[in-house]
Design a protein around this motif. Structure first.
Motif, mmCIF file in Angstrom:
data_model
loop_
_atom_site.group_PDB
_atom_site.id
_atom_site.type_symbol
_atom_site.label_atom_id
_atom_site.label_comp_id
_atom_site.label_asym_id
_atom_site.label_seq_id
_atom_site.Cartn_x
_atom_site.Cartn_y
_atom_site.Cartn_z
ATOM 1 N N TRP A 16 38.002 44.136 33.389
ATOM 2 C CA TRP A 16 36.653 44.653 33.610
ATOM 3 C C TRP A 16 36.639 46.140 33.934
ATOM 4 O O TRP A 16 35.562 46.718 34.104
ATOM 5 C CB TRP A 16 35.971 43.841 34.723
ATOM 6 N N LYS A 17 37.834 46.744 34.040
ATOM 7 C CA LYS A 17 37.981 48.195 34.213
ATOM 8 C C LYS A 17 37.181 48.736 35.406
ATOM 9 O O LYS A 17 36.587 49.805 35.349
ATOM 10 C CB LYS A 17 37.547 48.941 32.944
ATOM 11 N N MET A 18 37.181 48.013 36.501
ATOM 12 C CA MET A 18 36.448 48.450 37.685
ATOM 13 C C MET A 18 37.222 49.533 38.439
ATOM 14 O O MET A 18 38.454 49.539 38.437
ATOM 15 C CB MET A 18 36.167 47.258 38.605
ATOM 16 N N PRO A 19 36.519 50.454 39.096
ATOM 17 C CA PRO A 19 37.195 51.506 39.864
ATOM 18 C C PRO A 19 38.054 50.918 40.977
ATOM 19 O O PRO A 19 37.683 49.907 41.584
ATOM 20 C CB PRO A 19 36.033 52.319 40.450
ATOM 21 N N PRO A 20 39.192 51.537 41.275
ATOM 22 C CA PRO A 20 40.086 51.004 42.311
ATOM 23 C C PRO A 20 39.423 50.836 43.678
ATOM 24 O O PRO A 20 39.753 49.913 44.415
ATOM 25 C CB PRO A 20 41.213 52.041 42.359
ATOM 26 N N TRP A 21 38.478 51.724 44.037
ATOM 27 C CA TRP A 21 37.879 51.608 45.370
ATOM 28 C C TRP A 21 37.054 50.329 45.495
ATOM 29 O O TRP A 21 36.980 49.734 46.569
ATOM 30 C CB TRP A 21 37.036 52.838 45.695
ATOM 31 N N ILE A 22 36.449 49.883 44.387
ATOM 32 C CA ILE A 22 35.706 48.620 44.402
ATOM 33 C C ILE A 22 36.680 47.452 44.560
ATOM 34 O O ILE A 22 36.420 46.501 45.311
ATOM 35 C CB ILE A 22 34.872 48.458 43.118
ATOM 36 N N VAL A 23 37.813 47.532 43.865
ATOM 37 C CA VAL A 23 38.825 46.483 43.963
ATOM 38 C C VAL A 23 39.348 46.387 45.392
ATOM 39 O O VAL A 23 39.540 45.288 45.931
ATOM 40 C CB VAL A 23 39.976 46.751 42.966
ATOM 41 N N VAL A 24 39.579 47.531 46.023
ATOM 42 C CA VAL A 24 40.048 47.542 47.413
ATOM 43 C C VAL A 24 39.008 46.904 48.335
ATOM 44 O O VAL A 24 39.344 46.092 49.217
ATOM 45 C CB VAL A 24 40.362 48.979 47.867
ATOM 46 N N LEU A 25 37.741 47.246 48.132
ATOM 47 C CA LEU A 25 36.670 46.680 48.956
ATOM 48 C C LEU A 25 36.588 45.161 48.798
ATOM 49 O O LEU A 25 36.492 44.420 49.785
ATOM 50 C CB LEU A 25 35.336 47.327 48.587
ATOM 51 N N VAL A 26 36.655 44.699 47.542
ATOM 52 C CA VAL A 26 36.620 43.261 47.279
ATOM 53 C C VAL A 26 37.837 42.579 47.897
ATOM 54 O O VAL A 26 37.738 41.480 48.457
ATOM 55 C CB VAL A 26 36.550 42.985 45.762
ATOM 56 N N GLY A 27 38.995 43.222 47.816
ATOM 57 C CA GLY A 27 40.210 42.653 48.407
ATOM 58 C C GLY A 27 40.093 42.494 49.910
ATOM 59 O O GLY A 27 40.490 41.471 50.481
ATOM 60 N N SER A 30 43.614 49.590 67.619
ATOM 61 C CA SER A 30 43.250 48.170 67.563
ATOM 62 C C SER A 30 44.449 47.330 67.135
ATOM 63 O O SER A 30 45.370 47.816 66.491
ATOM 64 C CB SER A 30 42.088 47.958 66.593
ATOM 65 N N ASP A 31 44.412 46.052 67.462
ATOM 66 C CA ASP A 31 45.445 45.112 67.060
ATOM 67 C C ASP A 31 45.036 44.488 65.730
ATOM 68 O O ASP A 31 44.104 43.694 65.666
ATOM 69 C CB ASP A 31 45.606 44.014 68.120
ATOM 70 N N ILE A 32 45.717 44.878 64.672
ATOM 71 C CA ILE A 32 45.310 44.441 63.340
ATOM 72 C C ILE A 32 46.296 43.443 62.731
ATOM 73 O O ILE A 32 46.168 43.091 61.558
ATOM 74 C CB ILE A 32 45.174 45.645 62.394
ATOM 75 N N SER A 33 47.252 43.010 63.509
ATOM 76 C CA SER A 33 48.329 42.188 62.934
ATOM 77 C C SER A 33 47.823 40.905 62.297
ATOM 78 O O SER A 33 48.424 40.399 61.350
ATOM 79 C CB SER A 33 49.367 41.870 64.014
ATOM 80 N N GLU A 34 46.702 40.370 62.829
ATOM 81 C CA GLU A 34 46.176 39.120 62.291
ATOM 82 C C GLU A 34 44.862 39.315 61.537
ATOM 83 O O GLU A 34 44.177 38.337 61.232
ATOM 84 C CB GLU A 34 45.959 38.118 63.441
ATOM 85 N N ALA A 35 44.495 40.549 61.262
ATOM 86 C CA ALA A 35 43.208 40.823 60.611
ATOM 87 C C ALA A 35 43.206 40.315 59.170
ATOM 88 O O ALA A 35 44.146 40.570 58.410
ATOM 89 C CB ALA A 35 42.914 42.319 60.637
ATOM 90 N N GLY A 36 42.137 39.614 58.799
ATOM 91 C CA GLY A 36 42.033 39.094 57.448
ATOM 92 C C GLY A 36 41.917 40.189 56.410
ATOM 93 O O GLY A 36 42.518 40.109 55.332
ATOM 94 N N TRP A 37 41.174 41.256 56.742
ATOM 95 C CA TRP A 37 41.032 42.338 55.769
ATOM 96 C C TRP A 37 42.365 43.034 55.498
ATOM 97 O O TRP A 37 42.602 43.532 54.405
ATOM 98 C CB TRP A 37 39.995 43.354 56.249
ATOM 99 N N LEU A 38 43.234 43.054 56.512
ATOM 100 C CA LEU A 38 44.565 43.633 56.327
ATOM 101 C C LEU A 38 45.358 42.833 55.292
ATOM 102 O O LEU A 38 45.983 43.400 54.388
ATOM 103 C CB LEU A 38 45.311 43.662 57.656
ATOM 104 N N HIS A 39 45.319 41.513 55.419
ATOM 105 C CA HIS A 39 46.010 40.683 54.432
ATOM 106 C C HIS A 39 45.401 40.888 53.047
ATOM 107 O O HIS A 39 46.108 40.887 52.035
ATOM 108 C CB HIS A 39 45.930 39.210 54.836
ATOM 109 N N GLY A 40 44.087 41.096 53.007
ATOM 110 C CA GLY A 40 43.439 41.373 51.728
ATOM 111 C C GLY A 40 43.942 42.658 51.094
ATOM 112 O O GLY A 40 44.153 42.728 49.878
ATOM 113 N N LEU A 41 44.170 43.697 51.907
ATOM 114 C CA LEU A 41 44.702 44.954 51.371
ATOM 115 C C LEU A 41 46.124 44.783 50.849
ATOM 116 O O LEU A 41 46.526 45.435 49.878
ATOM 117 C CB LEU A 41 44.670 46.040 52.455
ATOM 118 N N LYS A 42 46.884 43.910 51.488
ATOM 119 C CA LYS A 42 48.236 43.629 51.000
ATOM 120 C C LYS A 42 48.178 42.951 49.636
ATOM 121 O O LYS A 42 49.002 43.234 48.751
ATOM 122 C CB LYS A 42 48.980 42.756 52.005
#
Length: 396
Positions: free
Chosen positions: A375-386, A110-122
């Protein structure tokens, strides 16, 4: 003989099951991994005592490479020899390797260069590295001298971005540490037993340094793409002090400028690596898979972890002499302080400069950082929120 063989096989199977469970559940980065190891191996199973575990952690911190993975390998060696170390490594590492290769495979179609979730992961990468710096700096730079070493490392790595800058800073910091921090207490000298011979240790150390010196030469002489890839990942794994976060600038310098992987995909994979358990060095599996499919993912994983395996197995037979040498402690203090400066440099470039482009990005990064720190949240939750936050910002 049959009883001994059966006992050895039983130990290896048990070691694989326990390390695999840790590989599936150990979120939170290397410091958290060491906590999981302590609970499972020391408190619950009593495979190693408190002093032996503490000394093994100290050795892993002193050696370049992924500290938590090296501790796991060391426990495997103590339990069932070199094969035990390999089994422990495979159990702890393979879950995240498989997950990241699958992630890279999904991205490839897939073309992800403009994906919003990608920018969120950054943006997640900004929060993760900032959180690591805050946590580590409390212990690694508690005084003015070590803060000065960290500042020097930051300035040098920002202004002089060459392939061997990081390792040069590490060596200099170690020498400064020898000079500034003279530790003379030898009253706590101890001895441990690891199921690996000095001959095997010498073979592993010789192989480590031979590969480190010969791979760049072979790369130039042969012009082989695969030799070049192996060399890039091997040197990145061999020259990293301070854990998985520090490997980011080394890999970025090796892969992005030559066009093997784009900066967008690079940072997306780094963010995704935070969402899976296990060692951060498995980021190499994602990178290799983006470049050359699942075979490339496994190839890159072997290349980046091989130096760590060779070093820990090679050092264990000689660890008693090394850890009881008072001057070594001073060098480690200097190296650990430099790690903070290198992390700060990586936080600014390439992570911050390519992720925080407007006020809304900074706001999301602040939220993610607070989730981790306060808030000491697990990293996977932080990634999902990002990822969700980045998608929202893209349509804001």
């Amino acid at each position: 003989m049959k009883n001994n063989t059966a006992s050895s096989v039983k130990r290896l199977v048990e070691l694989l099951i326990v390390s695999l469970k840790l590989g599936l559940t150990s979120f939170g980065g290397p410091t958290a991994h060491l906590g999981y190891f302590h609970e499972e191996y020391v408190r619950k199973r009593k495979w190693m005592d408190e002093k032996g575990y503490g000394d093994l952690v100290a050795l892993a911190q002193f050696l370049p490479g992924p500290a938590s993975s090296q501790v796991g390998i060391g426990i495997g060696v103590a339990r069932a020899g070199v094969v035990g170390g390999l089994v422990s490594f495979l159990g702890f590492t393979m879950p995240s390797v498989v997950a990241l290769i699958l992630f890279a495979t999904l991205l490839a179609g897939s073309d992800i260069s403009e994906a919003g979730w990608l920018h969120g992961l950054k943006i997640v990468a900004v929060a993760i590295v900032a959180h690591a710096i805050v946590g580590m700096s409390k212990n690694l730079t508690p005084d003015v001298k070590r803060k000065a070493i960290a500042l020097l490392a930051l300035v040098v790595t920002l202004l002089w971005q060459a392939a061997f800058t990081q390792v040069g800073v590490i060596i200099l910091a170690g020498l400064v540490g020898l000079w500034l921090f003279k530790v003379h207490d030898t009253s706590d000298a101890v001895s441990s037993k690891f199921l690996v011979s000095k001959k095997m240790g010498i073979i592993c150390l010789t192989l480590f340094f031979t590969l480190l010196g010969m791979l760049p030469l072979l790369r130039e002489l042969t012009g082989s793409y695969w030799v070049a890839v192996f060399d890039s990942f091997y040197r990145s794994g061999a020259l990293v002090f301070g854990g998985g976060h520090v490997v980011l600038p080394l890999l970025e310098q090796e892969l992005v400028p030559v066009g093997w992987i784009g900066n967008e995909s690079f940072l997306a994979g780094y963010g995704a690596t935070q969402a899976v358990p296990g060692p951060l060095f498995t980021f190499a599996a994602y990178l290799g898979a983006v470049m050359n499919g699942w075979q490339g993912g496994l190839f890159a994983t072997v290349a980046i972890f091989l130096p760590a395996f060779l070093l820990i197995v090679g050092a264990l037979p000689f660890w008693d002499v090394l850890r009881n040498h008072p001057k070594i402690k001073g060098a480690v203090m200097g190296v650990n302080a430099a790690v903070i400066g290198i992390l700060l440099s990586a936080l600014y470039k390439p992570i911050w400069t390519s992720s925080i482009l407007r006020a809304e990005d900074f706001a999301l990064a602040a939220i993610l950082f607070s989730m981790l720190t306060f808030w000491k949240m697990p990293p996977w939750i932080v990634v999902l929120v990002g990822a969700i936050g980045g998608t929202i910002l893209s349509i804001w």
